[in-house]
Design a protein around this motif. Sequence first.
Motif, PDB file in Angstrom:
ATOM      1  N   ALA A 285       0.835  -1.209   0.000  1.00 50.29           N
ATOM      2  CA  ALA A 285       0.000   0.000   0.000  1.00 50.29           C
ATOM      3  C   ALA A 285       0.870   1.259   0.000  1.00 50.29           C
ATOM      4  O   ALA A 285       0.539   2.252  -0.652  1.00 50.29           O
ATOM      5  CB  ALA A 285      -0.936  -0.004   1.205  1.00 50.29           C
ATOM      6  N   TYR A 286       1.993   1.233   0.717  1.00 49.81           N
ATOM      7  CA  TYR A 286       2.874   2.392   0.742  1.00 49.81           C
ATOM      8  C   TYR A 286       3.493   2.657  -0.634  1.00 49.81           C
ATOM      9  O   TYR A 286       3.622   3.811  -1.060  1.00 49.81           O
ATOM     10  CB  TYR A 286       3.981   2.198   1.794  1.00 49.81           C
ATOM     11  CG  TYR A 286       4.875   3.398   1.964  1.00 49.81           C
ATOM     12  CD1 TYR A 286       4.378   4.571   2.512  1.00 49.81           C
ATOM     13  CD2 TYR A 286       6.216   3.361   1.579  1.00 49.81           C
ATOM     14  CE1 TYR A 286       5.185   5.681   2.669  1.00 49.81           C
ATOM     15  CE2 TYR A 286       7.033   4.470   1.740  1.00 49.81           C
ATOM     16  CZ  TYR A 286       6.519   5.625   2.286  1.00 49.81           C
ATOM     17  OH  TYR A 286       7.322   6.731   2.450  1.00 49.81           O
ATOM     18  N   GLU A 287       3.855   1.575  -1.354  1.00 53.21           N
ATOM     19  CA  GLU A 287       4.390   1.757  -2.715  1.00 53.21           C
ATOM     20  C   GLU A 287       3.327   2.353  -3.641  1.00 53.21           C
ATOM     21  O   GLU A 287       3.644   3.152  -4.531  1.00 53.21           O
ATOM     22  CB  GLU A 287       4.894   0.413  -3.268  1.00 53.21           C
ATOM     23  CG  GLU A 287       6.198  -0.034  -2.625  1.00 53.21           C
ATOM     24  CD  GLU A 287       6.593  -1.455  -3.024  1.00 53.21           C
ATOM     25  OE1 GLU A 287       7.803  -1.691  -3.148  1.00 53.21           O
ATOM     26  OE2 GLU A 287       5.698  -2.315  -3.218  1.00 53.21           O
ATOM     27  N   ILE A 288       2.087   1.967  -3.432  1.00 54.25           N
ATOM     28  CA  ILE A 288       1.002   2.553  -4.230  1.00 54.25           C
ATOM     29  C   ILE A 288       0.894   4.050  -3.934  1.00 54.25           C
ATOM     30  O   ILE A 288       0.784   4.869  -4.845  1.00 54.25           O
ATOM     31  CB  ILE A 288      -0.342   1.850  -3.939  1.00 54.25           C
ATOM     32  CG1 ILE A 288      -0.294   0.402  -4.423  1.00 54.25           C
ATOM     33  CG2 ILE A 288      -1.497   2.598  -4.612  1.00 54.25           C
ATOM     34  CD1 ILE A 288      -1.461  -0.455  -3.941  1.00 54.25           C
ATOM     35  N   ALA A 289       0.952   4.396  -2.636  1.00 53.05           N
ATOM     36  CA  ALA A 289       0.875   5.818  -2.255  1.00 53.05           C
ATOM     37  C   ALA A 289       2.013   6.612  -2.905  1.00 53.05           C
ATOM     38  O   ALA A 289       1.799   7.712  -3.425  1.00 53.05           O
ATOM     39  CB  ALA A 289       0.919   5.968  -0.735  1.00 53.05           C
ATOM     40  N   GLN A 290       3.207   6.030  -2.909  1.00 55.34           N
ATOM     41  CA  GLN A 290       4.347   6.727  -3.542  1.00 55.34           C
ATOM     42  C   GLN A 290       4.140   6.879  -5.044  1.00 55.34           C
ATOM     43  O   GLN A 290       4.485   7.900  -5.629  1.00 55.34           O
ATOM     44  CB  GLN A 290       5.638   5.957  -3.280  1.00 55.34           C
ATOM     45  CG  GLN A 290       6.155   6.138  -1.873  1.00 55.34           C
ATOM     46  CD  GLN A 290       7.449   5.371  -1.670  1.00 55.34           C
ATOM     47  OE1 GLN A 290       7.501   4.175  -1.939  1.00 55.34           O
ATOM     48  NE2 GLN A 290       8.471   6.061  -1.217  1.00 55.34           N
ATOM     49  N   ALA A 291       3.572   5.832  -5.672  1.00 48.63           N
ATOM     50  CA  ALA A 291       3.327   5.905  -7.113  1.00 48.63           C
ATOM     51  C   ALA A 291       2.288   6.985  -7.422  1.00 48.63           C
ATOM     52  O   ALA A 291       2.352   7.649  -8.458  1.00 48.63           O
ATOM     53  CB  ALA A 291       2.861   4.547  -7.634  1.00 48.63           C
ATOM     54  N   LEU A 292       1.338   7.192  -6.508  1.00 52.76           N
ATOM     55  CA  LEU A 292       0.286   8.187  -6.737  1.00 52.76           C
ATOM     56  C   LEU A 292       0.748   9.596  -6.426  1.00 52.76           C
ATOM     57  O   LEU A 292       0.414  10.547  -7.125  1.00 52.76           O
ATOM     58  CB  LEU A 292      -0.946   7.878  -5.873  1.00 52.76           C
ATOM     59  CG  LEU A 292      -1.777   6.655  -6.264  1.00 52.76           C
ATOM     60  CD1 LEU A 292      -2.851   6.400  -5.211  1.00 52.76           C
ATOM     61  CD2 LEU A 292      -2.431   6.851  -7.629  1.00 52.76           C
ATOM     62  N   TRP A 293       1.517   9.750  -5.335  1.00 50.03           N
ATOM     63  CA  TRP A 293       1.805  11.105  -4.846  1.00 50.03           C
ATOM     64  C   TRP A 293       3.289  11.419  -4.735  1.00 50.03           C
ATOM     65  O   TRP A 293       3.652  12.483  -4.228  1.00 50.03           O
ATOM     66  CB  TRP A 293       1.137  11.318  -3.471  1.00 50.03           C
ATOM     67  CG  TRP A 293      -0.347  11.260  -3.543  1.00 50.03           C
ATOM     68  CD1 TRP A 293      -1.179  12.146  -4.181  1.00 50.03           C
ATOM     69  CD2 TRP A 293      -1.213  10.258  -2.975  1.00 50.03           C
ATOM     70  NE1 TRP A 293      -2.488  11.755  -4.045  1.00 50.03           N
ATOM     71  CE2 TRP A 293      -2.542  10.609  -3.310  1.00 50.03           C
ATOM     72  CE3 TRP A 293      -0.993   9.107  -2.224  1.00 50.03           C
ATOM     73  CZ2 TRP A 293      -3.642   9.842  -2.920  1.00 50.03           C
ATOM     74  CZ3 TRP A 293      -2.093   8.350  -1.833  1.00 50.03           C
ATOM     75  CH2 TRP A 293      -3.399   8.720  -2.185  1.00 50.03           C
ATOM     76  N   GLY A 294       4.175  10.516  -5.180  1.00 42.02           N
ATOM     77  CA  GLY A 294       5.602  10.782  -5.078  1.00 42.02           C
ATOM     78  C   GLY A 294       6.061  10.764  -3.635  1.00 42.02           C
ATOM     79  O   GLY A 294       5.545   9.987  -2.831  1.00 42.02           O
ATOM     80  N   ASN A 295       7.002  11.641  -3.290  1.00 42.86           N
ATOM     81  CA  ASN A 295       7.509  11.687  -1.920  1.00 42.86           C
ATOM     82  C   ASN A 295       6.452  12.269  -0.999  1.00 42.86           C
ATOM     83  O   ASN A 295       6.021  13.402  -1.177  1.00 42.86           O
ATOM     84  CB  ASN A 295       8.784  12.515  -1.835  1.00 42.86           C
ATOM     85  CG  ASN A 295      10.014  11.614  -1.874  1.00 42.86           C
ATOM     86  OD1 ASN A 295       9.931  10.442  -1.476  1.00 42.86           O
ATOM     87  ND2 ASN A 295      11.119  12.160  -2.346  1.00 42.86           N
TER      88      ASN A 295
END
Length: 335
Positions: A285-295
Amino acid sequence: MEPPATPAGDEPFAPAAAAGIHRLAIPTPFAVGRVNVYLIEDRPLTLVDAGPNSGTSFDELQRGVEGLGHALEDIELVILHQHIDHLGLVSLVAARSGAKVAAIDAAVPIVENFSIEAQADDEFARDTMLRHGVPEDVVAALQSVSRAFRAWGARVDVTRPLRDGEALVLRDRTLRVHHRPGHSPTDTVFHDQERRMLIAADHLLAHVSSNPLMTRPRDGSARPKSLVQYLDSLAATREMDVDLVLPGHGDPITDHRELIDQRLAFHRRRADKIHRLLVDRPRSAYEIAQALWGNIAVTHAYLTLSEVLGHLDLLAEDGRVRERTSDRVSVWAPA
Ligand SMILES: [Zn+2]
């Protein structure tokens, strides 16, 4: 100079004011900005929410109530919502005025045991973030932010528990109580059927999509599916005949059906986007968040994880994704 709590020309709220419901915009230290507190001129003289527990907020609340020709000591009933930007000053107002305190029954144990509950919430948040791939240093930083924020809340005794569907009868109006879980597990809206008005706190906001936060399961069962619950709650509100929704932040909403349709479409689009990311390759889920919003800013790690997990729950309900738990971090993949 801070603007006054009730600015002159508060026009969007004029229909509410004409019905004796006055908006006071009380400052908060949170990114959301000011919180709307409502004074209902009726018997009992009623305050809906009170603002966060700070001296500045208390001063503005007191001045706002006095500006309407009342004293804080005159308040006879306070109705509360559980989040700390709405809740923190309730016990102080009740102590000053002797007001009764009303809340949906589901909120009673949460607000009466505020510190213990907040501590347990933080532990749940830590475990959930680690399980979904948030780095340990981010989790540790966020835990101390959360501990600091807790000072803006305070425990309060609820003397008037409310049941879903019951009528709260005031001298000049009846407010029907509806439990609308999602943004928080105890979100509650108050419906004046006669005036076609809905006091909705953070259930529906005009300027921002209410974030259904991950919440700790209360009975040892699985994590509640906050976004799934929230969309059900929005669908129930969509069916209501109201002309004016009075929210917990920002301006009133005059077309709740159109706004709810926009929110439902937004969540469908976001779920589809996350599904495409997982077709590309399985991710935490954290990798998805990074893919959506970057840092992601540290302070937003829990919000964004809540957002992603909410949509993963939706996709899982539709049989489109599944969760694979390895020894530590959960990875999501297309079903
Ligand atoms: Zn709020």
